[in-house]
Each structure stands twice: as structure tokens, then as C-alpha cells.
Motif scaffolding. Structure first.
Motif, PDB file in Angstrom:
ATOM      1  N   UNK A 574       0.850  -1.194   0.000  1.00  0.00           N
ATOM      2  CA  UNK A 574       0.000   0.000   0.000  1.00  0.00           C
ATOM      3  C   UNK A 574       0.881   1.238   0.000  1.00  0.00           C
ATOM      4  N   UNK A 575       0.250   2.397   0.020  1.00  0.00           N
ATOM      5  CA  UNK A 575       0.995   3.642   0.046  1.00  0.00           C
ATOM      6  C   UNK A 575       1.083   4.278  -1.322  1.00  0.00           C
ATOM      7  N   UNK A 619       9.541   0.708   9.341  1.00  0.00           N
ATOM      8  CA  UNK A 619       8.102   0.503   9.146  1.00  0.00           C
ATOM      9  C   UNK A 619       7.605   1.074   7.826  1.00  0.00           C
ATOM     10  N   UNK A 620       8.481   1.193   6.845  1.00  0.00           N
ATOM     11  CA  UNK A 620       8.089   1.646   5.514  1.00  0.00           C
ATOM     12  C   UNK A 620       9.213   1.293   4.557  1.00  0.00           C
ATOM     13  N   UNK A 655       7.114   8.968  -2.009  1.00  0.00           N
ATOM     14  CA  UNK A 655       7.974   7.816  -2.290  1.00  0.00           C
ATOM     15  C   UNK A 655       7.730   6.644  -1.349  1.00  0.00           C
ATOM     16  N   UNK A 656       6.773   6.762  -0.444  1.00  0.00           N
ATOM     17  CA  UNK A 656       6.568   5.736   0.581  1.00  0.00           C
ATOM     18  C   UNK A 656       5.679   4.611   0.051  1.00  0.00           C
ATOM     19  N   UNK A 657       6.140   3.397   0.277  1.00  0.00           N
ATOM     20  CA  UNK A 657       5.330   2.193   0.076  1.00  0.00           C
ATOM     21  C   UNK A 657       5.387   1.392   1.370  1.00  0.00           C
ATOM     22  N   UNK A 658       4.292   0.668   1.636  1.00  0.00           N
ATOM     23  CA  UNK A 658       4.253  -0.128   2.866  1.00  0.00           C
ATOM     24  C   UNK A 658       3.845  -1.552   2.511  1.00  0.00           C
ATOM     25  N   UNK A 659       4.710  -2.483   2.869  1.00  0.00           N
ATOM     26  CA  UNK A 659       4.465  -3.895   2.586  1.00  0.00           C
ATOM     27  C   UNK A 659       3.920  -4.583   3.833  1.00  0.00           C
TER      28      UNK A 659
END
Length: 715
Positions: A574-575, A619-620, A655-659
Motif C-alpha cells: 500500500x501507500x 516501518x516503511x 515515495x513511501x510504500x508499505x508492505x
């Protein structure tokens, strides 16, 4: 045994070579070399060490007895010209061998020439002038099929080309055909490009081994060194006294009976007043008796005078003194380990092992916390460390050997002092100070660590092989100590002995694999700025940043491969940068599989590829795009990359993605904050701050879950 060659005079390159011509006529010699130490042309073994200035190198020589007899004089003439000739050899199709070969490379070069000469001799060709182009073609086929390493094939071909390039300077019978070998083609065209391994072949020291090794090394340097240095000084005094094989000037083998009796009585009284037992040891039969050799050192008497039956032996045995199972030195150790003395006494017979271990500990600290090459460390001399009070930095100056060449590309045999010093930290400076106290030689790692009366054949620095043995003795001592004291911090011993060259590679690996990369290194080693981490190598001329870039390349590929595996297993992302993450990760590692990296500079520029611009954070995950980044570090001076500062991530950055993997850390922090928020005793200001943070984390978790549901609803 040296067998003189024929006495006929040879003319080569304008020189007249006779039996007495010095082998190292035009080479810079070490200041301590006497003319009598130089080899002569007629000898079959030529000593090269007088012209080798690297103090950490082992003795080197050339053995011409291994060259076929029909070629021996010519081989000597050729090698003599390589060593002494003033020439600029230009070879084939604009290719150029610049300058002379270094003295240290001549041993391998002669070995490659011998491959060619042995082949000629095997095929009944006894002079170089008899060689034809067909012979050279047959030799090339033999090299292609030879069971040798690929790099050696290249070296053999280069050796023949260089031998041909020298033809005009050699006697007529030593000249290869006038036409360039193999139509002037270079080795890379004859054998194909040299396939260099895609990975640095120097093995890393395992993480647990390196961590515990550094821990014990620092203990030796900071806590045990004063005791070991004092023990070495006392040992030097004792070892110089009477020994049957090496009688010292202080020996009193023929001392009068009364004088010997007086010395023995004084020694017994001294031990009795201190309340200590006499030094002792167990015999092969297990009987505990006085340590006669050590009593001889303490009294200055020949121990055989004490050991054999007689009045002196009787006096010692009748004294009724208790006998210890060791020959303790007088000084009591004061160093502490876990708030207790690390050992109660130091035994005379343990001093050698302790001194070797201390040198290995100092080498470990300097090598791992500086990034210096082994030869640079082993060549360090007194007063090499200074402290700059303005910058509050420790600076270490020393010689460099690699890439130390003059304007013509010829190696500078004496080495060069680096223009920019290494920037080191205080433990490194402390290790250098310990070495300065431990030895009275100019070089800090002398070949002789413990003084004895035995003759020694080399005065210089320790070699790589010697320091490798010291490192093994160090780990063996530590592990034996841990077993004897029921400690759990033993050093895991790798299957392969730890070599000095491994520390530099391991340092680069630790920096790249630690969380937050260079920032972690700066914190771990006490540096104030990330840029100082680059100062481990002083500057890019040191080569250490190349090692660092290579490790960053390998680490990035490992991270990309792991991310691709999780994504293929159904991991949700997400993100705002989720789509970019999936695009870069999908098949990312396969795009770089098999890529050969030939240098650190190439690795740094490949790392700028957008597919590799993915940085795990707290955490990201940062899917870095310099155009939209809200935080950015300054790029390095020779690197086109901009890199994100994942320690200061801005929540609104695109630029943030969260898996799903990142969500584990988010849930953990949220759980901890819920416990804090539920505590009514928390201060109001702190409570409000934690509630705000918890609200932010809950929103991240909700958005991640909702986006998963939305993606599942899509056709």
C-alpha cells in the motif's frame, strides 16, 4: 647449492654481463643492504630481497636451476634486462608495457617465461632464434588446452610477447622471430576476454566471529595490554640469562661454590618473605619438582648446576618451600575483566602466546576499524598517529604500496606516504600506542615479537603469513580461556583460517548490511558525520569506497530478490508508491543476474538504476524518486546517485510504500503505544503525543487493510 654459469661474457641492451655483474645493478636498494649481500650474474639463485622495500614481504629469490640448461644464460640475460634495463617497451598494435616490472612481480614473471622455455625444451628446440611462427602457434594451442587457471594463460602469453618485445636488446641467439607473435594480437584476442568473477572472492569473516573477535581484541588492547607489556619486559630480562646452549655474558657457570650458595639462599629468602611457592613443573612421570631452568634464570646460574645431584639441589629441596605448578612472573596482573582480574598470575612460558595474541588483537582493531590494507598496517612506524584538536579527529599516516607509481607507470619501490591520512577513531589510536610500548623497533609489527638469544634471518615487519598465524593463536587463546573460566563468549572458528585481507571486505559488508547503512557505521564507530565513514579509506584513492560500493551492490540485489519472493507469494503493498514498488520489484533481480562488475565506480553507477532505488526503512519502504523526495542526502563526489535519508522519513512523501513486512513493525509499535496510552498515570503532555502517534499508526494499518480489500474486489 649454487652452480656458476659459463664464464662467457654476454652483451645485452648496451651492457656487458659477466660472472661478477651485480643482479640488482640499477635498482633502488634498502639502506641496510651491504654490497656483499648482492647476488651475482653467475649464480643460479638470485636474491631479490635487497631491492624489496615492503617490510612485510617474505624473502624472494629467482631459481634459474629450474630453467632448462640450454636456455639458462639467455633467461638470466633477459631477466637482468627486465630488472635493470632503462627501456620503454612498446609492443604490438599500440599496446605498451609501461616502465619496468616490479621486483616483487619478477618471481611470477620468470615462472611464466619458464612455461614457454620448458615447452621449447620438450620439443627439442634449444635456442630462441630457432623458434618459428608455427612453433608459436603450436605453443598457443598448448596454452589453450593446459590445465591451468585462466589468468595464468593470459600471463604466459603476455610473458612471451614481452620476451619478443625485448628481442633487439638481447643477443642474437636469444631473439624470437622478427614478425610479432601471433600477428601482433594481444592475449584477450587470442584467448578471449578474461572472465573475472562477478563476486569478490575474498571471503567475509562471519558476523558472530567478527563481533566476538573485535570484542576480545578491544579487551586485550584496553584492559590486558599493560600486563602483557610488563610481562614481556620481565621475560626479556630473564631469557637473556644463563642457558646451556646460549651462555650469556652474565652467565656464572663457573661461579664459586660460596657465590652460588649465596644466590640460592637469597632467592629462597625472597620467596619465603613474599609467602610464595618456588616455581615448579611436573616431570614426564607426573612428579612435581622445582622448575630448575627458571631458578637458573632467577639466580643467574646454569640450571644444570642446580638440577644435578649436589649440595645446591639439596639446599633447595631441604628448604621446605612449597612448589607451584608454574613459573610465575613477579608482576601481578591489574587488568580487569567483568570487574575481576583477568588472571591471577602470568607464567613465564605463557608470555610468547600472550605477546602474539596482543599483536593479533592490535592488528584486528586497526584493520577492522580503519579499512586499511594489510601491507599498509604491517608497515606502520612509530609516531604515525596524531590528534588534530581543531577537528577533534585522530589521523593516521603511513605508506601505501598499491598504485604507488611514477609518471611513467613504474612502481615506486620505496612506496609513497599518502597525501591524505586515514581518519581513525580512538581505539585505533590506542592500539597504535600499545604497539609503541610493546616494541622498541621503528616498525610497529616487527618480525621478532619476543626477544631471544637465537639468531634470526630477517629484520623487518611481520608477513601476512605470520600475522595469519598470530590471529589463529589469538582465537585459540581466547577459546581456551573461555573454556577454563566457563565463559560463553568464545570466538566461533571458521573452517578456513582468518586471513588479514578479510577484515577490509568484512568492514564493507558490515557497513552495508547494518540497518541504515552508513549511518549505523557512523554511530557504531563513534563518528560525528557520515562523511567520516568514507574517511576510513581516507579518500577514493584508498580503494575502500570501491569495496563499499561492491557490497552495496550485492546487498541491494539480495534485498530485491527477497522483495520479489514476498511479492510473488502474495504480499500486499500500500501507500502512494505501491505501484512503483511492484513495477521495480517484479523481475528486478533477474534483470541484473550475471552482470559482471569490474570496479567500485561501475557498481556505484549501476546502483543509480531506478530498478535498484528501493530502500527498506523503519516501518516503511522508500521507492526513491529524487524529483518527489522530501528528504535527500548530498551525493558523493564521484557518484551520480542521490540517496534518501530513511532515518528522517516524512509521512507525506510520495515515495513511501508499505508492505505486509513493514506492517509487522507498525503493529508492534501500535501495541506498545496502546499500553502506554492506557496508563492513567502518564503525564498529560506525553499522553497527548502518544495518542497522536497511535492515531497515525492506526490510520496506516486501516489504509493498508482497506487497499487490500479494494485490490481483491478488482476483476
Amino acid at each position: 647449492m649454487t652452480r656458476p654459469a659459463r664464464s662467457a661474457v654476454l652483451r645485452a641492451g648496451g651492457y656487458i654481463l659477466d660472472a661478477d655483474t651485480p643482479v640488482l645493478l640499477n635498482r633502488a636498494l634498502r639502506p641496510d643492504v651491504a654490497p656483499a649481500d648482492l647476488s651475482r650474474f653467475a649464480e643460479d639463485r638470485w636474491k631479490l630481497s635487497p631491492a624489496i622495500h615492503e617490510k612485510h614481504y617474505e624473502s624472494k629469490s629467482l631459481n634459474f636451476a629450474l630453467v632448462p640448461e640450454s636456455f639458462r644464460r639467455i633467461a638470466k640475460a633477459y631477466v637482468w634486462l627486465e630488472l635493470n634495463g632503462d627501456h620503454d617497451v612498446t609492443v604490438l598494435r599500440r599496446a605498451s608495457f609501461k616502465g619496468q616490472l616490479s621486483v616483487t612481480s619478477m618471481h611470477n614473471h620468470l615462472r611464466m617465461v619458464r612455461v614457454f622455455l620448458d615447452w621449447l625444451d620438450h620439443h627439442a628446440i634449444t635456442t630462441l632464434e630457432a623458434v618459428t611462427t608455427s612453433d608459436l602457434d603450436r605453443f598457443l594451442d598448448a596454452v589453450r588446452d593446459a590445465p591451468i587457471r585462466e589468468a595464468e594463460r593470459f600471463d604466459v602469453i603476455q610473458a612471451v610477447r614481452r620476451l619478443w618485445a625485448m628481442r633487439e636488446a638481447l643477443p642474437p641467439e636469444a631473439r624470437l622471430p622478427q614478425e610479432p607473435p601471433w600477428n601482433g594480437k594481444e592475449a584477450r584476442f587470442l584467448l578471449g576476454p578474461l572472465r573475472r568473477p562477478a563476486e569478490n572472492l575474498t571471503p567475509r569473516i562471519p558476523e558472530t566471529t567478527m563481533s566476538l573477535m573485535l570484542c576480545w581484541a578491544l579487551r586485550f588492547v584496553e584492559d590486558f595490554s599493560d600486563d602483557i607489556t610488563a610481562a614481556r619486559a620481565e621475560y626479556r630480562t630473564l631469557v637473556g640469562r644463563t642457558r646451556p646452549t646460549y651462555p650469556a655474558p652474565t652467565s656464572n657457570r663457573h661461579a664459586s661454590f660460596a657465590d652460588a650458595a649465596t644466590r640460592i639462599d637469597a632467592l629462597i629468602s625472597e620467596f619465603r618473605s613474599r609467602g610464595e611457592p618456588l616455581p615448579g613443573k611436573r616431570t614426564a612421570e607426573g612428579v612435581l619438582e622445582p622448575h630448575w631452568a627458571h631458578l637458573g634464570r632467577l639466580t643467574g646460574l646454569d640450571y644444570q648446576l642446580l638440577e644435578r645431584d649436589g649440595p645446591h639441589r639439596k639446599t633447595i629441596l631441604d628448604a621446605g618451600m612449597p612448589v607451584a605448578e608454574a613459573a610465575h612472573l613477579q608482576r601481578h596482573p591489574t587488568g580487569l575483566l567483568d570487574d575481576r582480574p583477568w588472571r591471577s598470575r602470568i607464567d613465564y612460558d605463557d608470555v610468547k602466546d600472550l605477546v602474539h595474541a596482543l599483536y593479533a588483537a592490535c592488528f584486528t582493531v586497526i584493520a577492522y576499524l580503519s579499512g586499511m590494507r594489510p601491507g599498509e598496517i604491517l608497515s606502520l612506524e612509530r609516531d604515525c598517529v596524531t590528534y588534530d584538536p581543531t577537528s577533534r579527529l585522530w589521523l593516521l599516516r603511513g605508506l601505501r604500496w598499491k598504485n604507488a607509481t611514477d609518471a611513467d607507470g613504474t612502481k615506486i619501490p620505496e612506496g609513497q606516504y599518502r597525501e591524505d591520512p586515514w581518519v581513525v577513531i580512538e581505539p585505533v589510536a590506542r592500539a597504535v600506542a600499545v604497539l609503541e610500548q610493546l616494541t622498541d623497533t621503528a616498525v610497529l609489527f616487527p618480525s621478532r615479537l619476543v626477544w631471544t638469544r637465537k639468531p634470526h634471518d630477517r629484520d623487518g615487519a611481520r608477513t601476512g603469513a605470520e600475522i595469519t598465524k598470530d590471529l589463529a593463536r589469538f582465537t585459540d587463546w581466547v577459546n581456551a580461556y573461555c573454556r577454563d573460566h566457563d565463559r560463553t563468549d568464545m570466538i566461533p572458528t571458521p573452517a578456513r583460517a582468518i586471513a588479514p585481507s578479510q577484515f577490509r571486505r568484512t568492514l564493507a559488508w558490515f557497513i552495508c548490511r547494518r540497518p541504515r547503512g552508513l549511518v549505523a557505521a557512523a554511530i557504531q564507530y563513534g563518528h560525528l558525520h557520515v562523511q567520516i565513514t568514507q574517511g576510513y579509506g581516507g579518500n577514493y584513492a584508498s580503494g575502500f569506497p570501491d569495496d563499499l560500493a561492491f557490497e552495496q551492490w550485492l546487498a541491494r540485489l539480495d534485498e530485491l530478490d527477497e522483495a520479489e519472493r514476498r511479492l510473488s507469494d502474495g504480499e500486499h503493498v500500500s501507500g502512494p508508491a505501491a505501484d512503483a514498488y511492484r513495477s521495480r520489484v517484479g523481475g528486478g533481480s533477474s534483470r541484473f543476474a550475471g552482470r559482471v562488475i569490474r570496479g567500485g565506480r561501475q557498481a556505484r553507477h549501476i546502483l543509480a538504476n531506478p530498478s535498484l532505488q528501493i530502500y527498506p526503512g523503519q516501518a516503511m519502504t522508500c521507492v526513491f524518486n529524487a524529483a518527489t523526495a522530501l528528504c535527500e542526502l548530498v551525493p558523493s563526489t564521484d557518484d551520480a546517485r542521490h540517496t534518501p535519508d530513511t532515518t528522517d522519513c516524512r509521512p507525506t512523501c510520495r515515495n513511501i510504500a508499505r508492505t505486509d513486512n513493514d506492517m509487522v513493525a507498525v503493529r508492534t509499535e501500535a501495541t506498545e503505544l496502546r499500553a502506554v496510552v492506557a496508563d492513567s498515570a502518564s503525564p498529560a503532555i506525553r499522553l497527548a503525543r502518544h495518542r497522536q502517534r497511535l492515531h497515525h499508526l492506526d490510520k496506516i494499518l486501516t489504509d493498508h487493510s482497506d487497499s487490500r480489500d479494494e485490490s481483491a474486489d478488482r476483476p
